[in-house]
Design a protein around this motif. Structure first.
Motif, PDB file in Angstrom:
ATOM      1  N   LYS A 134       0.519 -21.103   8.645  1.00  0.00           N
ATOM      2  CA  LYS A 134      -0.479 -21.956   9.287  1.00  0.00           C
ATOM      3  C   LYS A 134      -0.386 -21.899  10.817  1.00  0.00           C
ATOM      4  O   LYS A 134      -1.356 -22.243  11.502  1.00  0.00           O
ATOM      5  N   THR A 135       0.775 -21.490  11.334  1.00  0.00           N
ATOM      6  CA  THR A 135       0.965 -21.526  12.785  1.00  0.00           C
ATOM      7  C   THR A 135       0.994 -20.145  13.436  1.00  0.00           C
ATOM      8  O   THR A 135       0.734 -20.024  14.639  1.00  0.00           O
ATOM      9  N   LEU A 136       1.295 -19.105  12.671  1.00  0.00           N
ATOM     10  CA  LEU A 136       1.356 -17.750  13.223  1.00  0.00           C
ATOM     11  C   LEU A 136       0.100 -16.964  12.837  1.00  0.00           C
ATOM     12  O   LEU A 136      -0.525 -17.243  11.810  1.00  0.00           O
ATOM     13  N   ASP A 137      -0.216 -15.983  13.640  1.00  0.00           N
ATOM     14  CA  ASP A 137      -1.376 -15.128  13.355  1.00  0.00           C
ATOM     15  C   ASP A 137      -0.967 -14.014  12.404  1.00  0.00           C
ATOM     16  O   ASP A 137      -0.302 -13.051  12.791  1.00  0.00           O
ATOM     17  N   VAL A 138      -1.340 -14.155  11.151  1.00  0.00           N
ATOM     18  CA  VAL A 138      -1.022 -13.144  10.136  1.00  0.00           C
ATOM     19  C   VAL A 138      -2.302 -12.466   9.637  1.00  0.00           C
ATOM     20  O   VAL A 138      -2.323 -11.886   8.548  1.00  0.00           O
ATOM     21  N   SER A 139      -3.340 -12.537  10.442  1.00  0.00           N
ATOM     22  CA  SER A 139      -4.648 -12.017  10.023  1.00  0.00           C
ATOM     23  C   SER A 139      -4.660 -10.502   9.848  1.00  0.00           C
ATOM     24  O   SER A 139      -5.573  -9.964   9.213  1.00  0.00           O
ATOM     25  N   SER A 140      -3.658  -9.811  10.399  1.00  0.00           N
ATOM     26  CA  SER A 140      -3.613  -8.347  10.255  1.00  0.00           C
ATOM     27  C   SER A 140      -3.322  -7.916   8.830  1.00  0.00           C
ATOM     28  O   SER A 140      -3.696  -6.815   8.408  1.00  0.00           O
ATOM     29  N   LEU A 141      -2.631  -8.768   8.050  1.00  0.00           N
ATOM     30  CA  LEU A 141      -2.186  -8.382   6.707  1.00  0.00           C
ATOM     31  C   LEU A 141      -3.355  -8.405   5.735  1.00  0.00           C
ATOM     32  O   LEU A 141      -3.892  -9.467   5.422  1.00  0.00           O
ATOM     33  N   LYS A 142      -3.741  -7.230   5.255  1.00  0.00           N
ATOM     34  CA  LYS A 142      -4.912  -7.126   4.387  1.00  0.00           C
ATOM     35  C   LYS A 142      -4.612  -6.515   3.026  1.00  0.00           C
ATOM     36  O   LYS A 142      -5.309  -6.787   2.054  1.00  0.00           O
ATOM     37  N   LYS A 143      -3.607  -5.649   2.932  1.00  0.00           N
ATOM     38  CA  LYS A 143      -3.321  -4.972   1.660  1.00  0.00           C
ATOM     39  C   LYS A 143      -1.946  -5.409   1.158  1.00  0.00           C
ATOM     40  O   LYS A 143      -0.941  -5.242   1.848  1.00  0.00           O
ATOM     41  N   ILE A 144      -1.926  -5.984  -0.033  1.00  0.00           N
ATOM     42  CA  ILE A 144      -0.694  -6.554  -0.596  1.00  0.00           C
ATOM     43  C   ILE A 144      -0.544  -6.060  -2.027  1.00  0.00           C
ATOM     44  O   ILE A 144      -1.477  -6.154  -2.832  1.00  0.00           O
ATOM     45  N   VAL A 145       0.633  -5.533  -2.348  1.00  0.00           N
ATOM     46  CA  VAL A 145       0.892  -5.054  -3.702  1.00  0.00           C
ATOM     47  C   VAL A 145       2.141  -5.736  -4.247  1.00  0.00           C
ATOM     48  O   VAL A 145       3.131  -5.882  -3.546  1.00  0.00           O
ATOM     49  N   PHE A 146       2.066  -6.199  -5.475  1.00  0.00           N
ATOM     50  CA  PHE A 146       3.243  -6.801  -6.082  1.00  0.00           C
ATOM     51  C   PHE A 146       3.650  -6.019  -7.323  1.00  0.00           C
ATOM     52  O   PHE A 146       2.862  -5.313  -7.944  1.00  0.00           O
ATOM     53  N   GLY A 147       4.916  -6.145  -7.662  1.00  0.00           N
ATOM     54  CA  GLY A 147       5.479  -5.482  -8.837  1.00  0.00           C
ATOM     55  C   GLY A 147       6.872  -6.002  -9.064  1.00  0.00           C
ATOM     56  O   GLY A 147       7.400  -6.796  -8.286  1.00  0.00           O
ATOM     57  N   GLY A 148       7.508  -5.557 -10.141  1.00  0.00           N
ATOM     58  CA  GLY A 148       8.876  -5.962 -10.432  1.00  0.00           C
ATOM     59  C   GLY A 148       8.980  -7.112 -11.402  1.00  0.00           C
ATOM     60  O   GLY A 148       9.958  -7.226 -12.133  1.00  0.00           O
ATOM     61  N   SER A 149       7.974  -7.987 -11.429  1.00  0.00           N
ATOM     62  CA  SER A 149       7.950  -9.088 -12.384  1.00  0.00           C
ATOM     63  C   SER A 149       6.538  -9.653 -12.464  1.00  0.00           C
ATOM     64  O   SER A 149       5.664  -9.300 -11.673  1.00  0.00           O
ATOM     65  N   PHE A 150       6.340 -10.551 -13.404  1.00  0.00           N
ATOM     66  CA  PHE A 150       5.021 -11.142 -13.645  1.00  0.00           C
ATOM     67  C   PHE A 150       4.629 -12.076 -12.503  1.00  0.00           C
ATOM     68  O   PHE A 150       5.439 -12.849 -12.004  1.00  0.00           O
ATOM     69  N   CYS A 151       3.364 -12.010 -12.101  1.00  0.00           N
ATOM     70  CA  CYS A 151       2.827 -12.914 -11.083  1.00  0.00           C
ATOM     71  C   CYS A 151       1.775 -13.804 -11.738  1.00  0.00           C
ATOM     72  O   CYS A 151       0.717 -13.313 -12.153  1.00  0.00           O
ATOM     73  N   PRO A 152       2.024 -15.115 -11.844  1.00  0.00           N
ATOM     74  CA  PRO A 152       1.005 -16.007 -12.419  1.00  0.00           C
ATOM     75  C   PRO A 152      -0.313 -15.917 -11.643  1.00  0.00           C
ATOM     76  O   PRO A 152      -0.308 -15.752 -10.419  1.00  0.00           O
ATOM     77  N   GLU A 153      -1.417 -16.028 -12.345  1.00  0.00           N
ATOM     78  CA  GLU A 153      -2.722 -15.872 -11.706  1.00  0.00           C
ATOM     79  C   GLU A 153      -2.913 -16.864 -10.561  1.00  0.00           C
ATOM     80  O   GLU A 153      -3.450 -16.521  -9.507  1.00  0.00           O
ATOM     81  N   ARG A 154      -2.455 -18.098 -10.750  1.00  0.00           N
ATOM     82  CA  ARG A 154      -2.663 -19.092  -9.690  1.00  0.00           C
ATOM     83  C   ARG A 154      -1.879 -18.738  -8.431  1.00  0.00           C
ATOM     84  O   ARG A 154      -2.295 -19.031  -7.313  1.00  0.00           O
ATOM     85  N   HIS A 155      -0.729 -18.078  -8.614  1.00  0.00           N
ATOM     86  CA  HIS A 155       0.042 -17.628  -7.452  1.00  0.00           C
ATOM     87  C   HIS A 155      -0.690 -16.485  -6.743  1.00  0.00           C
ATOM     88  O   HIS A 155      -0.730 -16.432  -5.505  1.00  0.00           O
ATOM     89  N   ALA A 156      -1.231 -15.577  -7.543  1.00  0.00           N
ATOM     90  CA  ALA A 156      -1.967 -14.450  -6.964  1.00  0.00           C
ATOM     91  C   ALA A 156      -3.164 -14.949  -6.158  1.00  0.00           C
ATOM     92  O   ALA A 156      -3.443 -14.460  -5.053  1.00  0.00           O
TER      93      ALA A 156
END
Length: 527
Positions: free
Chosen positions: A268-290
């Motif tokens: 909420k306080t830092l500019d992270v707007s550059s991050l656009k592509k995110i990939v997850f793996g290694g374990s299950f990601c609940p839909e609400r978390h995604a």
């Protein structure tokens, strides 16, 4: 891709195309260009040669992420020396298991193995360390190591690139022999699926000792001309800070860390707007978390990758190039099989190949899969069929659109009164309940039913025990009543292996130890 080109030679080619792209190690305050990092790799290779290591010797790399770690990996590729990554959190016994199993002649210790450890094996000839010499028979420091140089006469191609040890969640870890051409093919497929390019800055938020880090990300990111940021300390806050500081555009890792970043106050306080592509793996990601991850970073380019060590770390990926795939399909599947592998789904009871929408074991056949477990024919023969199909041990169903959907581990199937029940199906629903932070479902012995179901749960608020009838009613809306857990066990944490994966066998042992105390309809607490 040339089948006999080394990882080192691939990096040389990238250096010629993108000489000024960066590889950054924030904890060391080091920024390399591709050109200066190649010089660093060559220096390491010359010192490894002077040390006496030669083609096909095995060199263990132990430690946290640092420039020496990645530089040594590439230097080994140049010399035909086989790299053996060692998880930095292993016990003395586990380290010895890796060194002995892989017959390592050399060990590079970048984060100082504890001096009270005893690291002596019949194979180990030399240790180069940043720490104390106490655990070793024969050791030198890195200043002494770099003081000696011997020119390598040429690049030596060795198809055996590395020996990667499995996580050991179900048995003792085994050394999977990774092919140099195989890991380059899967790594290329991974980075290509992320639409990586020379404008990208990739934050590697994974340990290099983990194959997800040293294969999928670290092997071919440079072919696309991307810059790479490699932190040593990997925490939620550190990763958010690095995205803001270096304007990282891509990152990948385990869902827990990505969700932690998405819910961090720092977002909420830092500019992270550059991050656009995110990939997850290694374990299950609940839909609400995604969904939370996509909202926090204001992107719809969230995707998933699936693989295993024995399969050169990648089998399926949801390719961002595929415009027919919605974000909902990406986050609720493990994607499609990559081009260089064949896949099939097999009934675990009959061994017959089954069709779409049926649940069975995912099997993989490809030239990229491991050469076998190092000097372990018995386990190799169990893992790979006579006609070349690798058992993944994972239960999936393939839908008609070619997407694979994870259903759990074969060993996590609970057989209750002859019915096969997927632990993952129950876990996925339980995690959606408002009071549940995490859930692991296991089978416990039952004299009449063979096995019955227990849910080992971490609550969001440990001081408030939700009503079990309310949980069961919530489950009934999506799963059959016979799949409802008979027992609920409350814990505050799960036992983990050195890779951070949950040890279900330990949960089963805990439940069986307390089997006579388990009560229905109430929260069982044994901690």
């Amino acid at each position: 891709m040339n089948s006999e080109i080394t990882v080192y030679e691939t990096f040389v080619e990238s250096t010629q195309k993108f000489p000024n792209q960066k590889i950054i190690f924030p904890d060391e305050k080091k920024e390399f260009t591709y050109t200066t990092f190649l010089k660093f790799v060559d220096d390491i290779a010359e010192s490894i040669t002077a040390m006496g290591a030669k083609y096909d010797d095995h060199l263990a790399i132990y430690g946290l992420n640092c420039s020496l770690w990645l530089g040594t990996l590439y230097a080994c590729s140049k010399l035909g020396v086989v790299a053996v990554p060692v998880i930095s959190r292993l016990s003395n016994t586990e380290i010895l298991h890796v060194l002995n199993t892989a017959e390592c002649k050399y060990l590079f210790d970048f984060c100082a193995i504890k001096k009270e450890y005893d690291i002596r094996t019949k194979y180990l000839e030399m240790v180069v360390t940043l720490g104390d010499f106490a655990p070793y028979d024969k050791a030198i420091n890195f200043d002494t190591f770099f003081a000696s140089k011997a020119k390598a006469d040429k690049v030596h191609y060795n198809r055996l690139y590395s020996i990667q040890f499995t996580s050991g969640t179900t048995s003792a870890s085994k050394g999977a022999m990774e092919k140099q051409d195989g890991i380059q093919k899967t790594s290329y497929a991974f980075n290509n699926a992320l639409m990586l390019n020379s404008d990208d800055i990739f934050l590697l938020q994974l340990p290099l000792y983990y194959c997800y880090g040293n294969v999928l990300i670290a092997t071919t990111f440079h072919k696309f001309g991307a810059s790479l940021v490699v932190p040593q300390k990997i925490t939620v806050d550190v990763c958010v800070e690095l995205v803001a500081k270096y304007h990282c555009t891509v990152t990948g890792g385990v869902p827990e860390l990505l969700y932690g970043m998405a819910t961090s106050e720092m977002v909420k306080t830092l500019d992270v707007s550059s991050l656009k592509k995110i990939v997850f793996g290694g374990s299950f990601c609940p839909e609400r978390h995604a969904i939370k991850i996509t909202k926090s970073f204001n992107t719809d380019l969230l995707t998933v990758a699936y693989g295993l060590t024995e399969g050169a770390t990648l089998t399926c990926v949801a390719d961002l190039h595929d415009k027919t795939m919605t974000m909902n399909q990406r986050i609720n599947s493990i994607g499609k099989a990559i081009d260089c592998v064949e896949t099939r789904v097999v009934d675990i009871a009959t061994g017959n190949v089954i069709g779409d929408d049926e649940q069975g074991e995912l099997q993989v056949k490809s030239d990229v899969i491991m050469m076998g477990y190092y000097k372990d024919k018995e386990n190799t023969d169990k893992a790979i069929t006579a006609d070349g199909w690798l058992h993944t041990g994972d239960l999936v169903a393939r839908s008609s659109d070619g997407l694979y959907h994870m259903r759990g581990r074969c060993k996590d199937i609970i057989i209750r009164n002859g019915e096969n029940i997927s632990a993952a199906q129950i876990e996925n629903r339980l995690i959606s309940f408002k009071a549940v932070k995490n859930a692991q479902v296991i089978g416990v012995s039952d004299d009449n039913l063979g096995e019955t179901i227990a849910a080992v749960v971490i609550l969001k608020d440990d001081s408030v025990l939700p009503d079990i009838n309310e949980i069961n009613q919530f489950l009934y809306t999506e799963i059959a009543k016979f799949k409802t857990p008979e027992f609920y066990i409350k814990v505050t944490s799960y036992p983990l292996n050195a890779s951070g994966k949950i040890l279900k066998r330990s949960l089963r042992e805990m439940a069986e130890k307390n089997r006579s105390k388990l009560q229905k309809g109430v929260w069982n607490i044994f901690e």
